[in-house]
Design a protein around this motif. Structure first.
Motif, PDB file in Angstrom:
ATOM      1  N   ALA A 110       0.814  -1.218   0.000  1.00 32.84           N
ATOM      2  CA  ALA A 110       0.000   0.000   0.000  1.00 32.84           C
ATOM      3  C   ALA A 110       0.849   1.270   0.000  1.00 32.84           C
ATOM      4  O   ALA A 110       0.389   2.322  -0.426  1.00 32.84           O
ATOM      5  CB  ALA A 110      -0.942   0.007   1.202  1.00 32.84           C
ATOM      6  N   CYS A 111       2.078   1.161   0.439  1.00 30.39           N
ATOM      7  CA  CYS A 111       2.962   2.329   0.538  1.00 30.39           C
ATOM      8  C   CYS A 111       3.874   2.494  -0.677  1.00 30.39           C
ATOM      9  O   CYS A 111       4.790   3.322  -0.664  1.00 30.39           O
ATOM     10  CB  CYS A 111       3.806   2.220   1.799  1.00 30.39           C
ATOM     11  N   THR A 112       3.626   1.745  -1.748  1.00 32.02           N
ATOM     12  CA  THR A 112       4.497   1.768  -2.923  1.00 32.02           C
ATOM     13  C   THR A 112       4.492   3.135  -3.604  1.00 32.02           C
ATOM     14  O   THR A 112       3.442   3.728  -3.834  1.00 32.02           O
ATOM     15  CB  THR A 112       4.068   0.695  -3.941  1.00 32.02           C
ATOM     16  N   VAL A 113       5.694   3.599  -3.914  1.00 27.01           N
ATOM     17  CA  VAL A 113       5.902   4.811  -4.704  1.00 27.01           C
ATOM     18  C   VAL A 113       6.978   4.500  -5.739  1.00 27.01           C
ATOM     19  O   VAL A 113       7.573   3.417  -5.725  1.00 27.01           O
ATOM     20  CB  VAL A 113       6.362   6.011  -3.840  1.00 27.01           C
ATOM     21  N   LEU A 114       7.244   5.446  -6.606  1.00 28.90           N
ATOM     22  CA  LEU A 114       8.381   5.340  -7.515  1.00 28.90           C
ATOM     23  C   LEU A 114       9.521   6.131  -6.892  1.00 28.90           C
ATOM     24  O   LEU A 114       9.402   7.333  -6.660  1.00 28.90           O
ATOM     25  CB  LEU A 114       8.022   5.870  -8.895  1.00 28.90           C
ATOM     26  N   LEU A 115      10.584   5.451  -6.580  1.00 28.47           N
ATOM     27  CA  LEU A 115      11.750   6.043  -5.920  1.00 28.47           C
ATOM     28  C   LEU A 115      12.888   6.039  -6.926  1.00 28.47           C
ATOM     29  O   LEU A 115      13.376   4.968  -7.315  1.00 28.47           O
ATOM     30  CB  LEU A 115      12.102   5.228  -4.677  1.00 28.47           C
ATOM     31  N   ASP A 116      13.251   7.239  -7.374  1.00 25.32           N
ATOM     32  CA  ASP A 116      14.243   7.376  -8.448  1.00 25.32           C
ATOM     33  C   ASP A 116      13.873   6.503  -9.645  1.00 25.32           C
ATOM     34  O   ASP A 116      14.720   5.875 -10.275  1.00 25.32           O
ATOM     35  CB  ASP A 116      15.652   7.059  -7.942  1.00 25.32           C
ATOM     36  N   GLY A 117      12.571   6.444  -9.939  1.00 27.02           N
ATOM     37  CA  GLY A 117      12.065   5.754 -11.112  1.00 27.02           C
ATOM     38  C   GLY A 117      11.679   4.300 -10.920  1.00 27.02           C
ATOM     39  O   GLY A 117      11.038   3.723 -11.785  1.00 27.02           O
ATOM     40  N   ASP A 118      12.099   3.693  -9.822  1.00 27.04           N
ATOM     41  CA  ASP A 118      11.772   2.288  -9.579  1.00 27.04           C
ATOM     42  C   ASP A 118      10.768   2.185  -8.441  1.00 27.04           C
ATOM     43  O   ASP A 118      10.792   2.972  -7.500  1.00 27.04           O
ATOM     44  CB  ASP A 118      13.028   1.490  -9.219  1.00 27.04           C
ATOM     45  N   ARG A 119       9.910   1.167  -8.497  1.00 28.46           N
ATOM     46  CA  ARG A 119       8.926   1.018  -7.427  1.00 28.46           C
ATOM     47  C   ARG A 119       9.620   0.573  -6.143  1.00 28.46           C
ATOM     48  O   ARG A 119      10.558  -0.215  -6.163  1.00 28.46           O
ATOM     49  CB  ARG A 119       7.802   0.086  -7.839  1.00 28.46           C
ATOM     50  N   ALA A 120       9.126   1.126  -5.039  1.00 31.42           N
ATOM     51  CA  ALA A 120       9.740   0.850  -3.739  1.00 31.42           C
ATOM     52  C   ALA A 120       8.692   0.930  -2.643  1.00 31.42           C
ATOM     53  O   ALA A 120       7.729   1.687  -2.736  1.00 31.42           O
ATOM     54  CB  ALA A 120      10.847   1.867  -3.461  1.00 31.42           C
ATOM     55  N   LEU A 121       8.921   0.135  -1.603  1.00 25.68           N
ATOM     56  CA  LEU A 121       8.058   0.150  -0.419  1.00 25.68           C
ATOM     57  C   LEU A 121       8.621   1.174   0.550  1.00 25.68           C
ATOM     58  O   LEU A 121       9.727   1.015   1.066  1.00 25.68           O
ATOM     59  CB  LEU A 121       8.030  -1.240   0.227  1.00 25.68           C
ATOM     60  N   THR A 122       7.865   2.215   0.816  1.00 19.83           N
ATOM     61  CA  THR A 122       8.378   3.298   1.661  1.00 19.83           C
ATOM     62  C   THR A 122       8.382   2.953   3.138  1.00 19.83           C
ATOM     63  O   THR A 122       9.101   3.574   3.915  1.00 19.83           O
ATOM     64  CB  THR A 122       7.574   4.591   1.434  1.00 19.83           C
ATOM     65  N   CYS A 123       7.602   1.960   3.548  1.00 18.66           N
ATOM     66  CA  CYS A 123       7.591   1.599   4.968  1.00 18.66           C
ATOM     67  C   CYS A 123       8.881   0.904   5.373  1.00 18.66           C
ATOM     68  O   CYS A 123       9.229   0.882   6.556  1.00 18.66           O
ATOM     69  CB  CYS A 123       6.379   0.739   5.321  1.00 18.66           C
ATOM     70  N   LEU A 124       9.606   0.351   4.406  1.00 12.33           N
ATOM     71  CA  LEU A 124      10.863  -0.346   4.698  1.00 12.33           C
ATOM     72  C   LEU A 124      12.093   0.524   4.465  1.00 12.33           C
ATOM     73  O   LEU A 124      13.204   0.087   4.730  1.00 12.33           O
ATOM     74  CB  LEU A 124      10.981  -1.610   3.832  1.00 12.33           C
TER      75      LEU A 124
ATOM     76  N   GLY B 217       5.617   0.921 -12.435  1.00  8.48           N
ATOM     77  CA  GLY B 217       6.909   0.240 -12.366  1.00  8.48           C
ATOM     78  C   GLY B 217       6.921  -1.050 -13.172  1.00  8.48           C
ATOM     79  O   GLY B 217       7.910  -1.360 -13.847  1.00  8.48           O
ATOM     80  N   VAL B 218       5.840  -1.803 -13.114  1.00 14.91           N
ATOM     81  CA  VAL B 218       5.723  -3.050 -13.870  1.00 14.91           C
ATOM     82  C   VAL B 218       5.846  -2.767 -15.369  1.00 14.91           C
ATOM     83  O   VAL B 218       6.574  -3.461 -16.092  1.00 14.91           O
ATOM     84  CB  VAL B 218       4.381  -3.751 -13.556  1.00 14.91           C
ATOM     85  N   LEU B 219       5.148  -1.761 -15.833  1.00 12.20           N
ATOM     86  CA  LEU B 219       5.197  -1.435 -17.260  1.00 12.20           C
ATOM     87  C   LEU B 219       6.593  -0.995 -17.678  1.00 12.20           C
ATOM     88  O   LEU B 219       7.050  -1.325 -18.785  1.00 12.20           O
ATOM     89  CB  LEU B 219       4.157  -0.370 -17.602  1.00 12.20           C
ATOM     90  N   ASP B 220       7.292  -0.299 -16.803  1.00  9.26           N
ATOM     91  CA  ASP B 220       8.677   0.083 -17.090  1.00  9.26           C
ATOM     92  C   ASP B 220       9.565  -1.159 -17.161  1.00  9.26           C
ATOM     93  O   ASP B 220      10.451  -1.239 -18.014  1.00  9.26           O
ATOM     94  CB  ASP B 220       9.178   1.066 -16.025  1.00  9.26           C
ATOM     95  N   GLU B 221       9.326  -2.127 -16.276  1.00  9.12           N
ATOM     96  CA  GLU B 221      10.094  -3.378 -16.317  1.00  9.12           C
ATOM     97  C   GLU B 221       9.865  -4.104 -17.641  1.00  9.12           C
ATOM     98  O   GLU B 221      10.802  -4.667 -18.216  1.00  9.12           O
ATOM     99  CB  GLU B 221       9.706  -4.272 -15.140  1.00  9.12           C
ATOM    100  N   PHE B 222       8.625  -4.105 -18.122  1.00  8.92           N
ATOM    101  CA  PHE B 222       8.337  -4.713 -19.423  1.00  8.92           C
ATOM    102  C   PHE B 222       9.101  -3.992 -20.528  1.00  8.92           C
ATOM    103  O   PHE B 222       9.679  -4.631 -21.402  1.00  8.92           O
ATOM    104  CB  PHE B 222       6.832  -4.676 -19.732  1.00  8.92           C
ATOM    105  N   GLU B 223       9.087  -2.654 -20.488  1.00  8.03           N
ATOM    106  CA  GLU B 223       9.791  -1.883 -21.515  1.00  8.03           C
ATOM    107  C   GLU B 223      11.280  -2.169 -21.506  1.00  8.03           C
ATOM    108  O   GLU B 223      11.929  -2.170 -22.549  1.00  8.03           O
ATOM    109  CB  GLU B 223       9.533  -0.387 -21.318  1.00  8.03           C
TER     110      GLU B 223
END
Length: 169
Positions: A48-62, A113-119
């Protein structure tokens, strides 16, 4: 112990002083008032806390805020700064890919982030041909989105929404 850091959130720089134990999620929500990332489990299990961190998806709670001094953070709110919806946001609306909406900002950021990984051609655990480009099958999308839980179980609409947005890119 406190530290002074700068976070660039949704295109705007913020300078703040935080305790070195402050999570990035708490810095965003409690210090900057950005409630787009949600506090679900606070253990990195729900997404639920996922953001894009420097372009990659990341869990902000961790993530510790001090470890990301100078980082570029994009929340679901920041995906459409001019008011026009991002293709993933539009696809979620078109596919009715949410119910209560609590997980939606994290789902949307993860989908971007998933779509970027596909690209980039990155394989996943279920990619059959590791030498070719992965196909955006339901299994591929479901595997890549598996870190984002939906307590309402809207997965049947989330996967097609990600596939729709992938076709729109």
């Amino acid at each position: 112990m406190d530290a002074e850091i700068t976070l660039r959130v949704d295109g705007e720089a913020h300078r703040l002083t935080v305790d070195t134990r402050t999570s990035l999620l708490d810095a965003l929500r409690e210090r900057l008032g950005n409630t787009s990332p949600k506090k679900g489990c606070d253990h990195g299990q729900c997404g639920a806390c996922t953001v894009l961190l420097d372009g990659d998806r990341a869990l902000t709670c961790l993530a510790l805020a001090v470890a990301h001094d100078g980082a570029e953070i994009t929340t679901a709110d920041g995906l459409a700064p001019a008011g026009e919806l991002h293709p993933v946001q539009q696809a979620f609306l078109d596919s009715d890919a949410f119910q209560c909406g609590y997980c939606t900002p994290g789902q949307v950021c993860s989908a971007v982030g998933v779509l970027d990984e596909f690209e980039r051609g990155w394989p996943s655990h279920v990619t059959e041909d590791l030498t070719g480009r992965p196909e955006m099958t339901s299994d591929e999308v479901a595997e890549r989105m598996s870190g984002n839980l939906c307590r309402c179980a809207a997965y049947v609409n989330i996967t097609p929404a990600v596939q729709q947005a992938g076709g729109a890119r």
